[in-house]
Design a protein around this motif. Structure first.
Motif, PDB file in Angstrom:
ATOM      1  N   GLY A  77       0.809  -1.214   0.000  1.00  9.05           N
ATOM      2  CA  GLY A  77       0.000   0.000   0.000  1.00  9.05           C
ATOM      3  C   GLY A  77       0.839   1.259   0.000  1.00  9.05           C
ATOM      4  O   GLY A  77       2.041   1.231  -0.318  1.00  9.05           O
ATOM      5  N   LEU A  78       0.206   2.354   0.363  1.00 17.90           N
ATOM      6  CA  LEU A  78       0.848   3.668   0.387  1.00 17.90           C
ATOM      7  C   LEU A  78       0.585   4.351   1.714  1.00 17.90           C
ATOM      8  O   LEU A  78      -0.451   4.125   2.354  1.00 17.90           O
ATOM      9  N   LYS A  79       1.519   5.217   2.077  1.00  8.74           N
ATOM     10  CA  LYS A  79       1.311   6.067   3.249  1.00  8.74           C
ATOM     11  C   LYS A  79       1.644   7.509   2.880  1.00  8.74           C
ATOM     12  O   LYS A  79       2.655   7.779   2.218  1.00  8.74           O
ATOM     13  N   LEU A  80       0.786   8.458   3.294  1.00  7.98           N
ATOM     14  CA  LEU A  80       0.997   9.894   3.074  1.00  7.98           C
ATOM     15  C   LEU A  80       1.176  10.570   4.419  1.00  7.98           C
ATOM     16  O   LEU A  80       0.370  10.372   5.340  1.00  7.98           O
ATOM     17  N   THR A  81       2.225  11.372   4.542  1.00  9.41           N
ATOM     18  CA  THR A  81       2.530  12.050   5.803  1.00  9.41           C
ATOM     19  C   THR A  81       2.302  13.549   5.673  1.00  9.41           C
ATOM     20  O   THR A  81       2.802  14.177   4.750  1.00  9.41           O
ATOM     21  N   LEU A  82       1.540  14.108   6.635  1.00 11.42           N
ATOM     22  CA  LEU A  82       1.240  15.542   6.628  1.00 11.42           C
ATOM     23  C   LEU A  82       2.129  16.329   7.583  1.00 11.42           C
ATOM     24  O   LEU A  82       2.221  17.546   7.500  1.00 11.42           O
ATOM     25  N   MET A  83       2.758  15.658   8.563  1.00 14.29           N
ATOM     26  CA  MET A  83       3.618  16.301   9.556  1.00 14.29           C
ATOM     27  C   MET A  83       2.838  17.141  10.571  1.00 14.29           C
ATOM     28  O   MET A  83       3.431  17.848  11.363  1.00 14.29           O
ATOM     29  N   ASN A  84       1.535  17.111  10.514  1.00 12.55           N
ATOM     30  CA  ASN A  84       0.762  17.973  11.398  1.00 12.55           C
ATOM     31  C   ASN A  84      -0.657  17.423  11.505  1.00 12.55           C
ATOM     32  O   ASN A  84      -1.200  16.903  10.536  1.00 12.55           O
ATOM     33  N   GLU A  85      -1.241  17.515  12.685  1.00 10.19           N
ATOM     34  CA  GLU A  85      -2.612  17.038  12.844  1.00 10.19           C
ATOM     35  C   GLU A  85      -3.589  17.956  12.123  1.00 10.19           C
ATOM     36  O   GLU A  85      -3.468  19.169  12.166  1.00 10.19           O
ATOM     37  N   MET A  86      -4.568  17.339  11.457  1.00 13.68           N
ATOM     38  CA  MET A  86      -5.577  18.066  10.711  1.00 13.68           C
ATOM     39  C   MET A  86      -6.905  17.331  10.894  1.00 13.68           C
ATOM     40  O   MET A  86      -6.937  16.100  10.957  1.00 13.68           O
ATOM     41  N   SER A  87      -8.000  18.064  11.012  1.00  9.98           N
ATOM     42  CA  SER A  87      -9.292  17.403  11.184  1.00  9.98           C
ATOM     43  C   SER A  87      -9.719  16.745   9.875  1.00  9.98           C
ATOM     44  O   SER A  87      -9.312  17.165   8.783  1.00  9.98           O
ATOM     45  N   LEU A  88     -10.560  15.729  10.001  1.00 13.72           N
ATOM     46  CA  LEU A  88     -11.060  15.043   8.810  1.00 13.72           C
ATOM     47  C   LEU A  88     -11.812  16.002   7.905  1.00 13.72           C
ATOM     48  O   LEU A  88     -11.643  15.992   6.686  1.00 13.72           O
ATOM     49  N   ALA A  89     -12.656  16.835   8.514  1.00 10.04           N
ATOM     50  CA  ALA A  89     -13.447  17.786   7.724  1.00 10.04           C
ATOM     51  C   ALA A  89     -12.537  18.754   6.972  1.00 10.04           C
ATOM     52  O   ALA A  89     -12.773  19.076   5.801  1.00 10.04           O
ATOM     53  N   GLU A  90     -11.464  19.233   7.630  1.00  7.62           N
ATOM     54  CA  GLU A  90     -10.521  20.152   6.980  1.00  7.62           C
ATOM     55  C   GLU A  90      -9.808  19.471   5.817  1.00  7.62           C
ATOM     56  O   GLU A  90      -9.658  20.050   4.735  1.00  7.62           O
ATOM     57  N   CYS A  91      -9.373  18.238   6.034  1.00  8.91           N
ATOM     58  CA  CYS A  91      -8.638  17.514   4.997  1.00  8.91           C
ATOM     59  C   CYS A  91      -9.505  17.263   3.768  1.00  8.91           C
ATOM     60  O   CYS A  91      -9.050  17.421   2.631  1.00  8.91           O
ATOM     61  N   ILE A  92     -10.753  16.878   3.989  1.00 15.32           N
ATOM     62  CA  ILE A  92     -11.663  16.618   2.873  1.00 15.32           C
ATOM     63  C   ILE A  92     -11.808  17.866   2.008  1.00 15.32           C
ATOM     64  O   ILE A  92     -11.807  17.799   0.769  1.00 15.32           O
ATOM     65  N   GLU A  93     -11.897  19.028   2.660  1.00 17.64           N
ATOM     66  CA  GLU A  93     -12.060  20.281   1.924  1.00 17.64           C
ATOM     67  C   GLU A  93     -10.770  20.702   1.228  1.00 17.64           C
ATOM     68  O   GLU A  93     -10.778  21.089   0.055  1.00 17.64           O
ATOM     69  N   LEU A  99      -8.080  18.893   0.326  1.00 12.90           N
ATOM     70  CA  LEU A  99      -7.579  17.977  -0.689  1.00 12.90           C
ATOM     71  C   LEU A  99      -8.671  17.488  -1.637  1.00 12.90           C
ATOM     72  O   LEU A  99      -8.432  16.635  -2.486  1.00 12.90           O
ATOM     73  N   ASN A 100      -9.867  18.038  -1.468  1.00 11.27           N
ATOM     74  CA  ASN A 100     -10.967  17.766  -2.408  1.00 11.27           C
ATOM     75  C   ASN A 100     -11.287  16.272  -2.496  1.00 11.27           C
ATOM     76  O   ASN A 100     -11.419  15.702  -3.597  1.00 11.27           O
ATOM     77  N   LEU A 101     -11.420  15.622  -1.335  1.00 13.66           N
ATOM     78  CA  LEU A 101     -11.690  14.185  -1.302  1.00 13.66           C
ATOM     79  C   LEU A 101     -13.179  13.905  -1.487  1.00 13.66           C
ATOM     80  O   LEU A 101     -14.034  14.677  -1.058  1.00 13.66           O
ATOM     81  N   ARG A 102     -13.491  12.779  -2.112  1.00 14.40           N
ATOM     82  CA  ARG A 102     -14.884  12.387  -2.362  1.00 14.40           C
ATOM     83  C   ARG A 102     -15.387  11.535  -1.197  1.00 14.40           C
ATOM     84  O   ARG A 102     -15.599  10.328  -1.307  1.00 14.40           O
ATOM     85  N   LEU A 103     -15.539  12.167  -0.057  1.00 16.08           N
ATOM     86  CA  LEU A 103     -15.969  11.461   1.151  1.00 16.08           C
ATOM     87  C   LEU A 103     -16.929  12.333   1.940  1.00 16.08           C
ATOM     88  O   LEU A 103     -16.654  13.508   2.182  1.00 16.08           O
ATOM     89  N   THR A 104     -18.061  11.756   2.339  1.00 17.44           N
ATOM     90  CA  THR A 104     -19.032  12.439   3.188  1.00 17.44           C
ATOM     91  C   THR A 104     -19.023  11.795   4.562  1.00 17.44           C
ATOM     92  O   THR A 104     -19.177  10.567   4.687  1.00 17.44           O
ATOM     93  N   LEU A 105     -18.827  12.601   5.603  1.00 16.26           N
ATOM     94  CA  LEU A 105     -18.794  12.082   6.970  1.00 16.26           C
ATOM     95  C   LEU A 105     -20.190  12.086   7.566  1.00 16.26           C
ATOM     96  O   LEU A 105     -20.980  12.992   7.325  1.00 16.26           O
ATOM     97  N   ASN A 106     -20.487  11.071   8.382  1.00 11.00           N
ATOM     98  CA  ASN A 106     -21.762  11.078   9.096  1.00 11.00           C
ATOM     99  C   ASN A 106     -21.661  11.960  10.337  1.00 11.00           C
ATOM    100  O   ASN A 106     -20.571  12.331  10.786  1.00 11.00           O
ATOM    101  N   GLN A 107     -22.792  12.287  10.910  1.00  8.90           N
ATOM    102  CA  GLN A 107     -22.859  13.237  12.023  1.00  8.90           C
ATOM    103  C   GLN A 107     -22.060  12.774  13.236  1.00  8.90           C
ATOM    104  O   GLN A 107     -21.428  13.569  13.921  1.00  8.90           O
ATOM    105  N   SER A 108     -22.067  11.461  13.491  1.00 17.94           N
ATOM    106  CA  SER A 108     -21.358  10.944  14.672  1.00 17.94           C
ATOM    107  C   SER A 108     -19.858  11.198  14.592  1.00 17.94           C
ATOM    108  O   SER A 108     -19.193  11.402  15.612  1.00 17.94           O
ATOM    109  N   LEU A 109     -19.316  11.219  13.348  1.00 20.12           N
ATOM    110  CA  LEU A 109     -17.878  11.475  13.191  1.00 20.12           C
ATOM    111  C   LEU A 109     -17.563  12.966  13.226  1.00 20.12           C
ATOM    112  O   LEU A 109     -16.550  13.374  13.813  1.00 20.12           O
ATOM    113  N   THR A 110     -18.409  13.782  12.611  1.00 20.30           N
ATOM    114  CA  THR A 110     -18.151  15.231  12.620  1.00 20.30           C
ATOM    115  C   THR A 110     -18.281  15.805  14.023  1.00 20.30           C
ATOM    116  O   THR A 110     -17.585  16.751  14.384  1.00 20.30           O
TER     117      THR A 110
END
Length: 437
Positions: free
Chosen positions: A116-132, A134-145
């Protein structure tokens, strides 16, 4: 002879006058004339928009590790990382699930990669921030947000066809189904030339991060440096740069428009920008800071996100996939946000150095630096608390060659220790000196 001397004097006078005029255009250019906002007749695209850098480029992961049959190799190649990220953007993600673990051993056992692959950001980032970002095609449910989950690296597991967001400090993993074409990703890695280094996973030294176990040979670079005009920063930072008014009553240049103010310390090539009334900010401070630096374009160099500490976000100039570090903050732009106590507005302050590298000087010189595993072992032996060491990266050290306008860039190991980036040798020396005392 007499008329020749007179012609020479007139020529010199003309050159001096021209020099003063050009200096005026560069430094005292009236603030209501901005070159970056002009448009061609019938064209709605401004030069400012053309020079804008995308969020995906600015927030590009810093490292990529490819694991094949348990053997891992790492690269910082921007070309490769961009192409892999593009494939990730195009791939649908679904069914996110959160798994939390209580011990290091449990956490490590549940994210081991064999293919597989691993990507390193060097810094903590929220899932919601990362999706926005890096333009990821992922929708989070309310329990995760609602949980406001953060992560510091991500994985693609070819065997399980999943994408994983991991937090190595808090021991949780968000796993999503990843409907990707893994053969295309593997071909992409094989087709693109890049510098790859053999790495191993050694969590006894640094949690969930791969380290090099052999010395690395890297190129030395030299660049001609130059001081950018303050107008580049004015046009990037101000909301309406054409409305900004300038004053040069003191040794510093001051530019003001309502709540926005920029001070230019011409002698030291420093820019300080402040806005005490930002009302359109949202919860994503990464995106908010990006709006200020995006229009610096490539004029200031390859500026990328490097680090976040609280509400302070740092961007650095990168060369060949590696960040540039300097003692006088050359190639560094820092944005700091604070919430105003008596209103819903925010304040921002931005600090930058107008001096940057511009023209590369060809060279075939190389230098060998030790394996990162060796660096970490030396720090550990001298008493460093490795739980405070959150990241380790190769950077280019900015060395000014006096009175030449030339900058040497020397490959050097940098560590983020106790939320502060510094040379590994400098940190090692601090522990050696404290031991002697």
């Amino acid at each position: 002879m007499r008329w020749k001397r007179m012609a020479l004097r007139l020529g010199l006078i003309a050159m001096i006058v021209l020099s003063f005029y050009l200096s005026y255009l560069i430094w005292l250019n009236p603030s209501n004339k901005t070159g970056l906002d002009t448009t061609q007749s019938g064209d709605t695209t401004t030069e400012k928009e053309v020079s804008s850098r995308s969020m995906a480029d600015v927030f590009l992961p810093l490292k990529l590790v490819s694991v094949t049959k348990g053997n891992a190799q790492e690269t910082s190649s921007e070309v490769v990382i961009k192409k892999v990220l593009k494939k990730i953007e195009e791939t649908k993600m679904s069914n996110p699930k959160l798994m939390e673990y209580t011990t290091d051993a449990e956490f490590e056992a549940n994210h081991q990669l064999t293919d597989g692959l691993k990507l390193t950001l060097m810094n903590e980032m929220s899932l919601a921030e990362c999706i926005e970002l890096l333009n990821l095609r992922l929708t989070l449910n309310q329990s995760l947000t609602d949980k406001d989950l953060t992560f510091d690296h991500a994985q693609i597991d070819y065997k399980t066809a999943t994408f994983r967001f991991l937090n190595s400090k808090k021991h949780y993993i968000v796993t999503v189904a990843f409907d990707g074409d893994f053969d295309k990703i593997k071909s992409l890695l094989a087709e693109n030339e890049a510098s790859w280094y053999s790495v191993v996973l050694d969590s006894s030294l640094i949690s969930s991060q791969y380290v090099t176990n052999k010395p690395i040979e890297l190129k030395l670079y030299s660049y001609i440096s130059s001081v950018q005009s303050f107008t580049l920063f004015r046009d990037s930072f101000f909301t309406n740069p054409s409305n900004a008014k300038s004053s040069d009553d003191s040794s510093d240049l001051m530019i003001v428009d309502q709540s926005e103010i920029m001070t230019v310390q011409i002698q030291d090539s420093l820019v300080e920008f402040r806005d005490t009334n930002i009302t359109n900010i949202d919860d994503n401070l990464y995106k908010a800071s990006y709006q200020y630096i995006r229009y610096l374009g490539t004029n200031y160099g390859n500026l990328r996100f490097m680090n976040r500490n609280g509400n302070t976000i740092d961007y650095r100039v990168f060369v060949e996939g590696y960040p540039v570090f300097s003692t006088n903050k050359e190639g560094l732009v820092t944005t700091s946000f604070s919430k105003n106590r008596q209103s819903d507005s925010w304040s921002v302050s931005i600090d930058a150095n107008m001096n940057t590298i511009q023209v590369p000087i060809p060279s075939d010189q190389t230098i060998q630096i030790p394996a990162s595993q060796t660096v970490l072992e030396e720090l550990k032996s001298q008493g460093a608390d490795l739980t405070k060491l959150t990241a380790l990266i190769i950077g280019y050290k900015w060395n000014d060659i006096k009175d030449t306008g030339v900058v040497d860039l020397v490959p050097t190991w940098y560590v983020n220790y106790d939320n502060h980036w510094q040379e590994s040798d400098t940190l090692l020396k601090q522990f050696e000196e404290s031991e002697d005392d």
